[in-house]
Design an enzyme around this catalytic site. Structure first.
Site, PDB file in Angstrom:
ATOM      1  N   GLY A  61       0.789  -1.226   0.000  1.00 57.54           N
ATOM      2  CA  GLY A  61       0.000   0.000   0.000  1.00 57.54           C
ATOM      3  C   GLY A  61       0.818   1.271   0.000  1.00 57.54           C
ATOM      4  N   SER A  62       0.221   2.304   0.530  1.00 59.88           N
ATOM      5  CA  SER A  62       0.754   3.666   0.463  1.00 59.88           C
ATOM      6  C   SER A  62       1.961   3.880   1.386  1.00 59.88           C
ATOM      7  CB  SER A  62      -0.351   4.647   0.859  1.00 59.88           C
ATOM      8  OG  SER A  62       0.173   5.947   1.023  1.00 59.88           O
ATOM      9  N   THR A  63       2.828   4.797   0.956  1.00 60.41           N
ATOM     10  CA  THR A  63       3.964   5.184   1.795  1.00 60.41           C
ATOM     11  C   THR A  63       3.512   5.921   3.055  1.00 60.41           C
ATOM     12  OG1 THR A  63       4.224   7.196   0.494  1.00 60.41           O
ATOM     13  CG2 THR A  63       5.606   5.318  -0.117  1.00 60.41           C
ATOM     14  N   VAL A  64       2.263   6.353   3.087  1.00 59.78           N
ATOM     15  CA  VAL A  64       1.719   6.974   4.303  1.00 59.78           C
ATOM     16  C   VAL A  64       1.743   5.962   5.452  1.00 59.78           C
ATOM     17  CG1 VAL A  64      -0.338   8.055   5.330  1.00 59.78           C
ATOM     18  CG2 VAL A  64       0.333   8.610   2.990  1.00 59.78           C
TER      19      VAL A  64
END
Length: 132
Positions: A61-64
């Site tokens: 998923g996201s780097t967040v």
């Protein structure tokens, strides 16, 4: 039982193992306020990672997700340590920011060798885990 691996982030932690056979996204897949896995259909949906040694193949998923791990640490809902088959940048960055011990590439497959509920000590500096 002692198993060696590759150190990604040093430090010491211990806790009960929580094992996922599936990758996990911390952004949208884990509630940072509670540490509960919220990803619909995930095999561990409803389980809490708080204070546990969380073992899963890799992040997704996201780097967040890196910042979610850091936020969880600040809130006291983060895993005590993480063990991966192969760590990728999202999980590594989150653990560095949060100072959570992180090991991967264990000599034995942790998902097949260990089981949820095992008590694990993680010696991040040595890239070593001890199962009691």
């Amino acid at each position: 039982m002692r198993i060696r691996g590759r150190r990604i982030v040093g430090g010491y932690a211990e806790g009960e193992a929580l094992i996922s056979p599936e990758p996990i996204s911390f952004y949208g897949g884990v509630d940072p306020e509670t540490g509960v896995i919220t990803e619909r259909g995930h095999k561990l949906e409803g389980e809490s990672v708080k204070g546990r040694v969380f073992i899963f193949p890799r992040g997704k998923g996201s780097t967040v997700g890196s910042y979610i791990i850091y936020r969880m640490k600040k809130l006291g809902t983060a895993p005590s340590a993480i063990i991966n088959h192969e760590t990728e940048a999202i999980i590594a960055t989150g653990c560095v920011l949060a100072k959570i011990p992180l090991i991967d590439r264990l000599e034995a497959d942790p998902i097949k060798t260990l089981k949820t509920g095992d008590y694990i000590r993680v010696y991040g500096d040595e890239g070593l885990i001890e199962v009691t």
